[in-house]
Motif scaffolding. Structure first.
Motif, PDB file in Angstrom:
ATOM      1  N   GLU A 200     -10.042  -2.173 -44.250  1.00 55.96           N
ATOM      2  CA  GLU A 200      -9.336  -0.603 -44.733  1.00 55.96           C
ATOM      3  C   GLU A 200      -9.759  -0.018 -46.032  1.00 55.96           C
ATOM      4  O   GLU A 200     -10.705   0.797 -46.055  1.00 55.96           O
ATOM      5  N   ASN A 201     -10.981  -1.554 -46.973  1.00 54.31           N
ATOM      6  CA  ASN A 201     -11.476  -0.659 -48.083  1.00 54.31           C
ATOM      7  C   ASN A 201     -12.590   0.311 -47.437  1.00 54.31           C
ATOM      8  O   ASN A 201     -13.036   1.058 -48.382  1.00 54.31           O
ATOM      9  N   TYR A 202     -13.471  -0.447 -46.726  1.00 55.17           N
ATOM     10  CA  TYR A 202     -14.500   0.186 -46.189  1.00 55.17           C
ATOM     11  C   TYR A 202     -14.079   1.586 -45.618  1.00 55.17           C
ATOM     12  O   TYR A 202     -15.310   2.803 -46.342  1.00 55.17           O
ATOM     13  N   LEU A 203     -13.403   1.510 -44.921  1.00 50.71           N
ATOM     14  CA  LEU A 203     -12.833   3.474 -44.762  1.00 50.71           C
ATOM     15  C   LEU A 203     -12.740   4.171 -45.617  1.00 50.71           C
ATOM     16  O   LEU A 203     -12.375   5.158 -45.666  1.00 50.71           O
ATOM     17  N   ARG A 204     -11.779   3.648 -46.548  1.00 50.29           N
ATOM     18  CA  ARG A 204     -11.280   4.772 -47.889  1.00 50.29           C
ATOM     19  C   ARG A 204     -12.066   4.257 -48.566  1.00 50.29           C
ATOM     20  O   ARG A 204     -12.139   6.058 -49.274  1.00 50.29           O
ATOM     21  N   SER A 205     -13.300   3.872 -48.538  1.00 51.16           N
ATOM     22  CA  SER A 205     -13.944   3.843 -50.122  1.00 51.16           C
ATOM     23  C   SER A 205     -15.344   5.191 -49.362  1.00 51.16           C
ATOM     24  O   SER A 205     -16.951   5.043 -50.068  1.00 51.16           O
ATOM     25  N   ASN A 206     -15.722   5.236 -48.509  1.00 51.39           N
ATOM     26  CA  ASN A 206     -16.783   5.768 -46.632  1.00 51.39           C
ATOM     27  C   ASN A 206     -16.778   7.296 -47.448  1.00 51.39           C
ATOM     28  O   ASN A 206     -15.255   7.983 -46.404  1.00 51.39           O
ATOM     29  N   ARG A 207     -17.279   7.997 -47.856  1.00 52.96           N
ATOM     30  CA  ARG A 207     -16.978   9.360 -47.737  1.00 52.96           C
ATOM     31  C   ARG A 207     -17.779  10.442 -47.050  1.00 52.96           C
ATOM     32  O   ARG A 207     -16.983  11.084 -47.108  1.00 52.96           O
ATOM     33  N   ASN A 208     -17.967   9.695 -46.043  1.00 51.85           N
ATOM     34  CA  ASN A 208     -18.316  10.651 -44.714  1.00 51.85           C
ATOM     35  C   ASN A 208     -16.149  11.184 -43.962  1.00 51.85           C
ATOM     36  O   ASN A 208     -16.084  11.508 -43.960  1.00 51.85           O
ATOM     37  N   TYR A 209     -15.831  10.051 -44.186  1.00 48.28           N
ATOM     38  CA  TYR A 209     -14.781  10.134 -43.690  1.00 48.28           C
ATOM     39  C   TYR A 209     -12.990  11.296 -44.353  1.00 48.28           C
ATOM     40  O   TYR A 209     -12.610  11.827 -44.375  1.00 48.28           O
ATOM     41  N   ALA A 210     -13.925  10.844 -45.799  1.00 44.77           N
ATOM     42  CA  ALA A 210     -13.492  12.199 -47.010  1.00 44.77           C
ATOM     43  C   ALA A 210     -13.506  13.135 -46.606  1.00 44.77           C
ATOM     44  O   ALA A 210     -12.857  14.580 -47.041  1.00 44.77           O
ATOM     45  N   GLN A 211     -14.813  13.837 -46.375  1.00 50.24           N
ATOM     46  CA  GLN A 211     -15.489  14.584 -46.288  1.00 50.24           C
ATOM     47  C   GLN A 211     -14.584  15.668 -44.730  1.00 50.24           C
ATOM     48  O   GLN A 211     -14.909  17.051 -44.771  1.00 50.24           O
ATOM     49  N   LEU A 212     -14.074  15.141 -43.590  1.00 51.97           N
ATOM     50  CA  LEU A 212     -13.669  15.073 -42.745  1.00 51.97           C
ATOM     51  C   LEU A 212     -11.972  15.360 -43.477  1.00 51.97           C
ATOM     52  O   LEU A 212     -11.420  15.454 -43.924  1.00 51.97           O
ATOM     53  N   SER A 213     -11.392  16.852 -42.722  1.00 51.25           N
ATOM     54  CA  SER A 213      -9.581  17.025 -42.567  1.00 51.25           C
ATOM     55  C   SER A 213      -9.302  16.638 -42.035  1.00 51.25           C
ATOM     56  O   SER A 213      -8.885  15.169 -41.166  1.00 51.25           O
ATOM     57  N   TYR A 214      -7.909  16.587 -41.827  1.00 49.88           N
ATOM     58  CA  TYR A 214      -7.282  15.761 -41.661  1.00 49.88           C
ATOM     59  C   TYR A 214      -7.223  15.049 -39.987  1.00 49.88           C
ATOM     60  O   TYR A 214      -6.512  14.370 -39.337  1.00 49.88           O
ATOM     61  N   ASP A 215      -7.045  16.409 -39.387  1.00 45.79           N
ATOM     62  CA  ASP A 215      -7.020  16.726 -37.968  1.00 45.79           C
ATOM     63  C   ASP A 215      -8.437  15.458 -37.561  1.00 45.79           C
ATOM     64  O   ASP A 215      -8.248  14.740 -36.471  1.00 45.79           O
ATOM     65  N   ASP A 216      -9.432  15.562 -38.083  1.00 43.46           N
ATOM     66  CA  ASP A 216     -10.632  15.520 -37.390  1.00 43.46           C
ATOM     67  C   ASP A 216     -10.917  14.128 -38.198  1.00 43.46           C
ATOM     68  O   ASP A 216     -11.107  12.887 -37.191  1.00 43.46           O
ATOM     69  N   ARG A 217     -10.203  13.665 -39.272  1.00 43.63           N
ATOM     70  CA  ARG A 217      -9.736  11.971 -39.555  1.00 43.63           C
ATOM     71  C   ARG A 217      -9.207  11.226 -38.527  1.00 43.63           C
ATOM     72  O   ARG A 217      -9.110   9.756 -38.344  1.00 43.63           O
ATOM     73  N   ALA A 218      -7.369  12.097 -37.828  1.00 43.20           N
ATOM     74  CA  ALA A 218      -6.878  11.679 -37.199  1.00 43.20           C
ATOM     75  C   ALA A 218      -7.766  11.152 -35.914  1.00 43.20           C
ATOM     76  O   ALA A 218      -7.161  10.036 -34.990  1.00 43.20           O
TER      77      ALA A 218
END
Length: 389
Positions: A200-218
């Motif tokens: 969970e901490n890894y996914l929250r701190s990974n900037r790659n996922y922060a760059q994605l839109s809501y739909d893409d992250r889903a």
């Protein structure tokens, strides 16, 4: 005499022609002057898209002094745009060129407007894809330090996203206290729980996922939570030789089943021992869009592929260059192939885990918390109360 003098006099002309067909921005082959400077099609498209807005949204992380060439032009858009302006590109020429093209098309054949618009869309798509083409052809060239400063920054970010220290501490305690069955079982339970927390901490701190839109992250988070959980656990398993701890093996079997145990012990054979390569491999595996493990009732929208390809390419390029930097070509090829074997074997484990309720529930909880955190971050960015990731 005359022949030699003609050859000598023509040499500077040929040299000038040679130099003139290189893009002034990145050095790629170029045929025309675009917006005030001789430039290739990708740099032309880059300037046309970003000349107005890019000065505000782009920011250099390396002191605004990045090298820009055909192999790394996608790395720092801020320095690339600055080089466009420095070589004479002018935003004013963009509108004038577009207006001339529109007027000439309408005058030439007003009855083909629909066809022309379709052709323009396809042409823009091809040019954008060409602009996003990824430079891998020169990666095999010998280089004592093939990573650029920006890539070292990306490397550091990917390494520090995953913090395995607590997992290693618990696993080492299990190794030393394996004789005490009750204490070992408590530690095993803590280790299983911590694996999901670290994911969970890894996914929250990974900037790659922060760059994605809501739909893409889903479409990515469920797969990423699955792969991070198993990849991290198997790495700890290999590092601390947990196969040699009968009490831990029994605890794992009781929790996840015999089939999962057999699959994990198979993957351990391929798992990387170099912690940096493990974390780089994790960045590749968790951002893979070729595998999706979701309930049949979930609707997943297609992702923005150019964004995904860019992130995937950056991760692969950094991983490969780090391998070359540390191990040389032959060992790098072996270790990279070994990573692929590890990925394929881990996928089998992930598939088996879909029938384990305790695991499925834990992953769902991780995904829900991460999605909520990203939504709050997005709202904070809109309100101006949080900084961009």
């Amino acid at each position: 005499m005359d022949k030699n003098s003609n050859i000598a006099s023509s040499y500077p002309v040929e040299r000038a022609k040679e130099e003139s067909i290189q893009c002034k921005i990145c050095g790629a082959p170029a045929e025309h002057s675009n917006y005030g400077a001789i430039s290739c099609s990708p740099c032309k498209m880059f300037f046309r898209r970003n000349a107005i807005t890019g000065q505000l949204k782009f920011k250099c992380d390396s002191g605004e002094n990045c090298e820009v060439n055909v192999n790394n032009r996608h790395v720092c858009p801020a320095c690339r745009l600055a080089k466009c302006f420095a070589n004479g590109m002018q935003p004013e020429l963009i509108r004038s060129s577009l207006s001339k093209k529109t007027a000439s098309k309408e005058k030439a054949n007003p009855t083909t407007e629909t066809f022309t618009e379709t052709s323009n869309i396809l042409t823009r798509s091809e040019e954008e894809i060409q602009c996003q083409q990824f430079p891998i052809r020169n990666l095999l060239q010998p280089d004592s330090s093939p990573l650029y400063s920006v890539q070292w920054t990306v490397l550091s970010s990917l390494i520090y996203c995953y913090n395995e220290s607590k997992l290693l501490s618990l696993a080492r305690q299990i190794s030393t206290e394996s004789a005490v069955a009750q204490a070992s079982t408590m530690l095993s339970t803590q280790l299983f729980s911590e694996v999901y927390q670290v994911a969970e901490n890894y996914l929250r701190s990974n900037r790659n996922y922060a760059q994605l839109s809501y739909d893409d992250r889903a479409g990515f988070l469920r797969m990423a939570a699955e792969s991070t959980t198993w990849f991290g656990l198997i790495f700890i398993w290999k590092q601390c030789q947990l196969s040699n701890c009968p009490s831990f093996v029994a605890d794992f079997q009781n929790c996840y089943g015999q089939n999962a145990l057999n699959l994990v012990e198979h993957v351990v054979k391929y798992m990387e021992t170099d912690v940096v390569i493990f974390k780089l491999g994790l960045s590749l595996f968790t951002f893979c869009n070729n595998l999706l493990l979701v309930p049949s009732t979930m609707v997943v929208k297609p992702a923005s592929m150019l964004t995904i390809f860019r992130i995937q390419n950056d991760n692969v390029e950094v991983t490969w260059k780090y391998l070359l930097f540390k191990y040389g070509l032959q060992l790098s090829v072996r270790r990279f192939l070994n990573l692929i074997k590890c990925f394929l074997s881990t996928i089998e484990t992930m598939y088996e885990a879909q029938s384990i309720p305790v695991h499925v529930n834990a992953v769902e909880a991780v995904v829900e918390r991460v999605e909520l955190a990203f939504i709050l971050d997005d709202i904070g960015c809109i309100d101006g109360t949080r900084a961009d990731p």
